[in-house]
Design a protein around this motif. Structure first.
Motif, PDB file in Angstrom:
ATOM      1  N   GLY A 121     -56.526  18.304  15.383  1.00 46.57           N
ATOM      2  CA  GLY A 121     -56.857  16.877  15.235  1.00 46.57           C
ATOM      3  C   GLY A 121     -56.125  16.253  14.063  1.00 46.57           C
ATOM      4  O   GLY A 121     -54.904  16.374  13.945  1.00 46.57           O
ATOM      5  N   ASP A 122     -56.892  15.628  13.144  1.00 49.97           N
ATOM      6  CA  ASP A 122     -56.278  14.959  11.989  1.00 49.97           C
ATOM      7  C   ASP A 122     -55.555  15.931  11.065  1.00 49.97           C
ATOM      8  O   ASP A 122     -54.677  15.542  10.318  1.00 49.97           O
ATOM      9  CB  ASP A 122     -57.349  14.219  11.165  1.00 49.97           C
ATOM     10  N   GLY A 123     -55.953  17.186  11.123  1.00 46.30           N
ATOM     11  CA  GLY A 123     -55.322  18.190  10.246  1.00 46.30           C
ATOM     12  C   GLY A 123     -54.084  18.802  10.864  1.00 46.30           C
ATOM     13  O   GLY A 123     -53.590  19.831  10.401  1.00 46.30           O
ATOM     14  N   LYS A 124     -53.569  18.194  11.942  1.00 44.79           N
ATOM     15  CA  LYS A 124     -52.431  18.806  12.644  1.00 44.79           C
ATOM     16  C   LYS A 124     -51.211  18.907  11.736  1.00 44.79           C
ATOM     17  O   LYS A 124     -51.055  18.126  10.792  1.00 44.79           O
ATOM     18  CB  LYS A 124     -52.111  18.047  13.925  1.00 44.79           C
ATOM     19  N   LEU A 125     -50.358  19.905  12.068  1.00 50.62           N
ATOM     20  CA  LEU A 125     -49.180  20.166  11.230  1.00 50.62           C
ATOM     21  C   LEU A 125     -48.048  19.201  11.544  1.00 50.62           C
ATOM     22  O   LEU A 125     -47.139  19.023  10.741  1.00 50.62           O
ATOM     23  CB  LEU A 125     -48.675  21.592  11.459  1.00 50.62           C
ATOM     24  N   GLY A 126     -48.097  18.617  12.737  1.00 49.30           N
ATOM     25  CA  GLY A 126     -46.975  17.776  13.155  1.00 49.30           C
ATOM     26  C   GLY A 126     -45.789  18.627  13.567  1.00 49.30           C
ATOM     27  O   GLY A 126     -44.644  18.323  13.228  1.00 49.30           O
ATOM     28  N   LEU A 226     -38.502  23.795   1.576  1.00 52.20           N
ATOM     29  CA  LEU A 226     -39.940  23.535   1.488  1.00 52.20           C
ATOM     30  C   LEU A 226     -40.671  23.735   2.812  1.00 52.20           C
ATOM     31  O   LEU A 226     -41.886  23.559   2.889  1.00 52.20           O
ATOM     32  CB  LEU A 226     -40.192  22.130   0.942  1.00 52.20           C
ATOM     33  N   LEU A 227     -39.922  24.098   3.856  1.00 54.16           N
ATOM     34  CA  LEU A 227     -40.561  24.450   5.129  1.00 54.16           C
ATOM     35  C   LEU A 227     -40.622  25.962   5.303  1.00 54.16           C
ATOM     36  O   LEU A 227     -41.033  26.464   6.348  1.00 54.16           O
ATOM     37  CB  LEU A 227     -39.804  23.807   6.302  1.00 54.16           C
ATOM     38  N   TYR A 234     -46.985  25.474   2.436  1.00 53.99           N
ATOM     39  CA  TYR A 234     -47.918  26.073   3.390  1.00 53.99           C
ATOM     40  C   TYR A 234     -49.274  25.352   3.366  1.00 53.99           C
ATOM     41  O   TYR A 234     -49.752  25.045   2.302  1.00 53.99           O
ATOM     42  CB  TYR A 234     -48.119  27.549   3.014  1.00 53.99           C
ATOM     43  N   PRO A 235     -49.919  25.077   4.485  1.00 55.75           N
ATOM     44  CA  PRO A 235     -49.575  25.469   5.848  1.00 55.75           C
ATOM     45  C   PRO A 235     -48.630  24.505   6.575  1.00 55.75           C
ATOM     46  O   PRO A 235     -48.325  24.706   7.740  1.00 55.75           O
ATOM     47  CB  PRO A 235     -50.943  25.476   6.546  1.00 55.75           C
ATOM     48  N   PHE A 236     -48.179  23.447   5.887  1.00 60.64           N
ATOM     49  CA  PHE A 236     -47.307  22.467   6.557  1.00 60.64           C
ATOM     50  C   PHE A 236     -45.864  22.932   6.471  1.00 60.64           C
ATOM     51  O   PHE A 236     -45.024  22.328   5.785  1.00 60.64           O
ATOM     52  CB  PHE A 236     -47.518  21.087   5.942  1.00 60.64           C
ATOM     53  N   VAL A 237     -45.586  24.019   7.143  1.00 59.12           N
ATOM     54  CA  VAL A 237     -44.271  24.668   7.099  1.00 59.12           C
ATOM     55  C   VAL A 237     -43.898  25.099   8.505  1.00 59.12           C
ATOM     56  O   VAL A 237     -44.711  25.015   9.421  1.00 59.12           O
ATOM     57  CB  VAL A 237     -44.326  25.923   6.191  1.00 59.12           C
ATOM     58  N   THR A 238     -42.695  25.586   8.648  1.00 60.90           N
ATOM     59  CA  THR A 238     -42.326  26.197   9.919  1.00 60.90           C
ATOM     60  C   THR A 238     -42.637  27.687   9.794  1.00 60.90           C
ATOM     61  O   THR A 238     -43.124  28.152   8.755  1.00 60.90           O
ATOM     62  CB  THR A 238     -40.852  25.886  10.274  1.00 60.90           C
ATOM     63  N   LEU A 357     -42.828  22.775  -9.601  1.00 56.88           N
ATOM     64  CA  LEU A 357     -43.795  22.651  -8.501  1.00 56.88           C
ATOM     65  C   LEU A 357     -45.027  23.505  -8.800  1.00 56.88           C
ATOM     66  O   LEU A 357     -44.881  24.687  -9.101  1.00 56.88           O
ATOM     67  CB  LEU A 357     -43.192  23.183  -7.195  1.00 56.88           C
ATOM     68  N   PRO A 358     -46.220  22.917  -8.696  1.00 52.39           N
ATOM     69  CA  PRO A 358     -47.409  23.748  -8.883  1.00 52.39           C
ATOM     70  C   PRO A 358     -47.594  24.687  -7.689  1.00 52.39           C
ATOM     71  O   PRO A 358     -47.170  24.363  -6.575  1.00 52.39           O
ATOM     72  CB  PRO A 358     -48.542  22.721  -8.955  1.00 52.39           C
ATOM     73  N   ALA A 359     -48.221  25.822  -7.919  1.00 46.53           N
ATOM     74  CA  ALA A 359     -48.382  26.820  -6.846  1.00 46.53           C
ATOM     75  C   ALA A 359     -49.201  26.250  -5.681  1.00 46.53           C
ATOM     76  O   ALA A 359     -48.997  26.615  -4.532  1.00 46.53           O
ATOM     77  CB  ALA A 359     -49.047  28.071  -7.400  1.00 46.53           C
ATOM     78  N   ASP A 360     -50.114  25.327  -5.987  1.00 46.72           N
ATOM     79  CA  ASP A 360     -50.945  24.747  -4.922  1.00 46.72           C
ATOM     80  C   ASP A 360     -50.430  23.345  -4.534  1.00 46.72           C
ATOM     81  O   ASP A 360     -51.205  22.459  -4.169  1.00 46.72           O
ATOM     82  CB  ASP A 360     -52.413  24.678  -5.358  1.00 46.72           C
ATOM     83  N   PHE A 361     -49.121  23.169  -4.615  1.00 51.33           N
ATOM     84  CA  PHE A 361     -48.461  21.887  -4.344  1.00 51.33           C
ATOM     85  C   PHE A 361     -48.989  21.191  -3.095  1.00 51.33           C
ATOM     86  O   PHE A 361     -49.274  19.996  -3.094  1.00 51.33           O
ATOM     87  CB  PHE A 361     -46.956  22.153  -4.220  1.00 51.33           C
ATOM     88  N   SER A 362     -49.141  21.973  -1.996  1.00 53.55           N
ATOM     89  CA  SER A 362     -49.543  21.388  -0.703  1.00 53.55           C
ATOM     90  C   SER A 362     -50.832  20.592  -0.785  1.00 53.55           C
ATOM     91  O   SER A 362     -51.055  19.689  -0.001  1.00 53.55           O
ATOM     92  CB  SER A 362     -49.796  22.480   0.321  1.00 53.55           C
TER      93      SER A 362
END
Ligand code: IMP
Length: 439
Positions: A121-126, A226-227, A234-238, A357-362
């Protein structure tokens, strides 16, 4: 005489194909090392525009051997269409080699990719919906089908039965869908297998041979740093490794055989799909960059999210890829703006300044970019052939980016054409001349 890795230094779509195309005359082989037909790049030669998804753009140079290596996932139907389309325009595929170890994307991968996105849903990765993630999942779960098995009818049938039993259980029991028919799938895909069989080889051996004995190899990355599944947002990566290390595991070449790593970046930043993007511009300037830069996906046609250049990201890319130099492109797109911003660091909601970049950047929705504002340039730069021919403010921009990225800029690109490349210093010559003592 060098083995060079070309990677994206941002979130993909940096026009790596153009850099590969520019360097191709100096090497004997171009190797695509990861990703699938989620990637797409365009190369302009004269008035002709070529679009590639799986085939290395090196195919435009008849002297090259072009390899789709083990780290790639291949949608056989899409590859057949791509090869046939380019053949129709006169390109020659005699020198194409496909790794026996590359994994195959099948219809259930595409279906599961789309179903997983719907569930999120709204949390989709695209995702691009091309089945790339599920194909890499099966590879790790060891129920994938590799090209070497795919092109052998008996082994394909055997592997497909095992995989399909599991996939049909998921499709019917989790998603309440009809099962996929083994017979229909096997029949359709056997036709693709027959067409692709002549190209399938033990490419790791070919790549090693070329790395030792030829003028050199270009390892062509897909997507961007960054992917990366491990190092990206992560989790918005390939699901693959677009970073320089991916060139080694994805092709079978050892790290000591790589002479240089070129990171390709745009003079601004884009991203497709969901996830953190501190310098994103949701205003008129963002639209200006999108329209001037034709920032719409080659694969999906989706409008890309656009924003200012982020040198925190470039420094990260330089570090995790061990960049020898940067290749900065799309400088022409920024022309016409009164001022241009460059992100030099981030500010947290607690007032802390982050240079890295912070480790929890995502998950850091609280960080704001800290900008340095530089004067823009009005003049068209697309005909410039040297740094000195650029307007003073564009020169200043390039020099400042180089300082902030803490990495030399080897080439600048001022337009899509082959000739619209400015070589900045001796970096490229040094790279091309470098040959390690090889066995
Ligand atoms: P997937 O690779 O289709 O699984 O998509 C995962 C994420 O990577 C999504 O955010 C995609 O938009 C992004 N992505 C995949 N390939 C590319 C590419 O070639 N350029 C830019 N983004 C990409």
């Amino acid at each position: 005489m060098a083995n060079i890795v070309v990677v994206g230094a941002q979130w993909g779509d940096e026009a790596k194909g153009k850099v590969v195309d520019y360097l191709a005359p100096h090497v004997d082989m171009v190797v695509r090392f990861g990703g699938g037909n989620n990637a797409g790049h365009s190369v302009t030669v004269g008035t002709e525009l070529y679009k590639f998804h799986l085939v290395p753009s090196g195919i435009l140079n008849p002297h090259l051997t072009c390899v789709i290596a083990d780290g790639v996932v291949i949608d056989p139907g899409a590859l057949v269409v791509e090869i046939d389309g380019h053949k129709g325009r006169g390109l020659n595929f005699e020198n194409l080699r496909i790794a026996a170890g590359a994994h195959v994307i099948l219809p259930y991968h595409r279906l599961l990719d789309q179903l997983a996105e719907e569930r999120l849903g709204d949390g989709k990765l695209g995702t691009t919906g091309r089945g790339v993630g599920p194909a890499y999942t099966d590879k790790a779960a060891r129920i994938g089908i590799r090209m070497g098995d795919f092109v052998r009818p008996d082994r394909f049938a055997e592997r497909l039965k095992v995989a399909l039993e599991q996939k049909n259980a998921i499709l019917t029991k989790v998603f309440n869908l009809e099962p996929l028919s083994f017979e229909a799938l096997y029949k359709e895909y056997s036709e693709y297998a027959a067409k692709l069989r002549p190209y399938v080889h033990d490419t790791a051996a070919l790549v090693y041979e070329a790395a030792v004995n030829s003028r050199g190899i270009l390892f062509e990355g897909a997507q961007g740093t960054l992917l990366d599944l491990d190092l990206g947002t992560y989790p918005f990566v390939t699901s693959s490794h677009p970073t320089a290390g991916g060139a080694c595991v994805g092709t079978g070449i050892g790290p000591t055989m790589i002479d240089a790593v070129i990171g390709v970046a745009k003079a601004y930043t884009t991203r497709v799909g969901s996830g953190v993007f501190p310098t994103e511009l949701l205003d008129e300037t963002g639209n200006y960059i999108r329209e001037r830069g034709h920032e719409y996906g080659t694969t999906t046609g989706r409008p890309r999210r656009c924003g200012w250049l982020d040198t925190v990201i470039l420094r990260f890319a330089a570090r995790v890829n061990g960049l020898t130099c940067l290749s900065l492109g799309h400088l022409d797109v920024l022309a016409g703006l009164d001022e241009v911003n460059v992100c030099v660091a981030y500010q947290t909601s607690e007032g802390e300044t982050l240079r890295d970049l912070p480790a929890d950047f995502s998950y850091r929705t609280d960080i704001q970019p800290i900008y340095e504002t530089l004067p823009g340039w009005k003049e068209d730069v697309s005909a410039a052939t040297t740094l000195a021919e650029l307007p003073a403010n564009a020169q200043r921009y390039v020099e400042r980016v180089q300082e902030l990225a803490e990495t030399r800029i080897g080439t600048l690109s001022v337009g899509p054409g082959r000739e619209q490349t400015i070589v900045l210093d001796k970096t490229l010559e040094e790279i091309l001349a470098s040959t390690r003592a090889r066995r």
